[in-house]
Scaffold this active site. Structure first.
Site, PDB file in Angstrom:
ATOM      1  N   ALA A  59       0.873  -1.183   0.000  1.00 30.01           N
ATOM      2  CA  ALA A  59       0.000   0.000   0.000  1.00 30.01           C
ATOM      3  C   ALA A  59       0.903   1.224   0.000  1.00 30.01           C
ATOM      4  O   ALA A  59       1.816   1.325   0.825  1.00 30.01           O
ATOM      5  CB  ALA A  59      -0.880  -0.004   1.243  1.00 30.01           C
ATOM      6  N   VAL A 110       4.590  -1.223   3.241  1.00 33.48           N
ATOM      7  CA  VAL A 110       4.432   0.180   2.878  1.00 33.48           C
ATOM      8  C   VAL A 110       5.310   0.523   1.681  1.00 33.48           C
ATOM      9  O   VAL A 110       6.537   0.374   1.729  1.00 33.48           O
ATOM     10  CB  VAL A 110       4.823   1.080   4.067  1.00 33.48           C
ATOM     11  CG1 VAL A 110       4.638   2.549   3.714  1.00 33.48           C
ATOM     12  CG2 VAL A 110       3.991   0.720   5.290  1.00 33.48           C
ATOM     13  N   LYS A 111       4.656   0.973   0.620  1.00 33.04           N
ATOM     14  CA  LYS A 111       5.401   1.399  -0.571  1.00 33.04           C
ATOM     15  C   LYS A 111       5.794   2.855  -0.404  1.00 33.04           C
ATOM     16  O   LYS A 111       4.942   3.715  -0.138  1.00 33.04           O
ATOM     17  CB  LYS A 111       4.474   1.302  -1.783  1.00 33.04           C
ATOM     18  CG  LYS A 111       4.855   0.246  -2.780  1.00 33.04           C
ATOM     19  CD  LYS A 111       3.945   0.350  -3.997  1.00 33.04           C
ATOM     20  CE  LYS A 111       4.363  -0.629  -5.051  1.00 33.04           C
ATOM     21  NZ  LYS A 111       3.579  -0.470  -6.280  1.00 33.04           N
ATOM     22  N   LEU A 112       7.087   3.128  -0.573  1.00 34.24           N
ATOM     23  CA  LEU A 112       7.571   4.510  -0.520  1.00 34.24           C
ATOM     24  C   LEU A 112       8.255   4.825  -1.848  1.00 34.24           C
ATOM     25  O   LEU A 112       9.030   4.004  -2.351  1.00 34.24           O
ATOM     26  CB  LEU A 112       8.594   4.680   0.609  1.00 34.24           C
ATOM     27  CG  LEU A 112       8.134   4.390   2.044  1.00 34.24           C
ATOM     28  CD1 LEU A 112       9.300   4.554   3.009  1.00 34.24           C
ATOM     29  CD2 LEU A 112       6.985   5.315   2.444  1.00 34.24           C
TER      30      LEU A 112
END
Ligand code: G3P
Length: 214
Positions: A56, A82-84
């Protein structure tokens, strides 16, 4: 190689999961927007139907915001990572989040140097974008092998997710170069199943079976 589906569409996720080959799901803001929903709602829905890692994407551009959003996204479900988007803020946030045991998927990777920095900042995954490099006239799959090689030279545990996959050849290249994972759109997964000689062979076997019954 593990296979993730690159979509936020629930029917597609259900269908590919029913094939018995699904190892994960990646979403991004564009995929979520196509579904007319929001990231938090949709990743919760995805987590209800499949028990696999789900990416996400955080939308803040400052490290503090990324850390806050990352904690909130990860708290939604244990399978959420967590996509950064690759940048200095994301490196800082990755170090903090990964230190807290939250998996980070560093996205929008276009060079092995970026992947090296993401790995050093503790990212669990890096997502090099193959198709978008092809789009600007480069050999997108070239960086996959380079990243796999750099990680193996130094024993990084960061996994390589071949992303922005546009066709079955990209998948073959990812697998040949030793990527841990490819995140693949639904239409490409369907293309991977099909072969005209398989279809022809099935038709011929059916014809011969019908003849042999008489
Ligand atoms: O999820 C990120 C990536 O796979 C996007 O692909 O086709 O929009 O470049 P594409």
């Amino acid at each position: 190689m593990r296979i993730f589906i690159d979509t936020a569409n629930l029917d597609m996720i259900r269908e590919i999961n029913s094939w018995g080959i699904l190892d994960g799901v990646t979403t991004n803001p564009s995929l979520i927007a196509k579904e007319g929903t929001d990231t938090r709602t949709r990743v919760r829905e995805i987590a209800e139907i499949v028990d696999v890692p789900i990416s996400a994407e955080a939308m803040s551009l400052e490290a503090d915001g990324m850390i806050k959003e990352g904690r909130e996204l990860a708290a939604l479900h244990p399978n959420i990572n967590v996509k950064l988007p690759m940048c200095i803020s994301a490196l800082k946030a990755s170090k903090v989040l990964s230190g807290e045991g939250i998996d980070v998927n560093m996205t929008l990777i276009f060079s092995p140097q970026q992947a090296l920095l993401a790995a050093k900042a503790g990212a669990r995954y890096v997502s090099p974008f193959v198709g978008r490099l092809d789009d600007i006239g480069l050999y997108g799959t070239e960086i996959l092998g380079q990243i796999v090689n750099v990680f193996s030279n130094y024993g990084f545990e960061t996994e390589v997710i071949a992303a922005s996959i546009r066709n079955p050849t990209h998948v073959l290249d990812a697998a040949s170069m030793g990527c841990d994972i490819a995140t693949i759109p639904y239409n490409v997964l369907q293309q991977m199943v099909s072969h005209p000689k398989t279809d022809e062979g099935i038709q011929n076997f059916i014809k011969d079976y019908e003849k042999s019954k008489k």
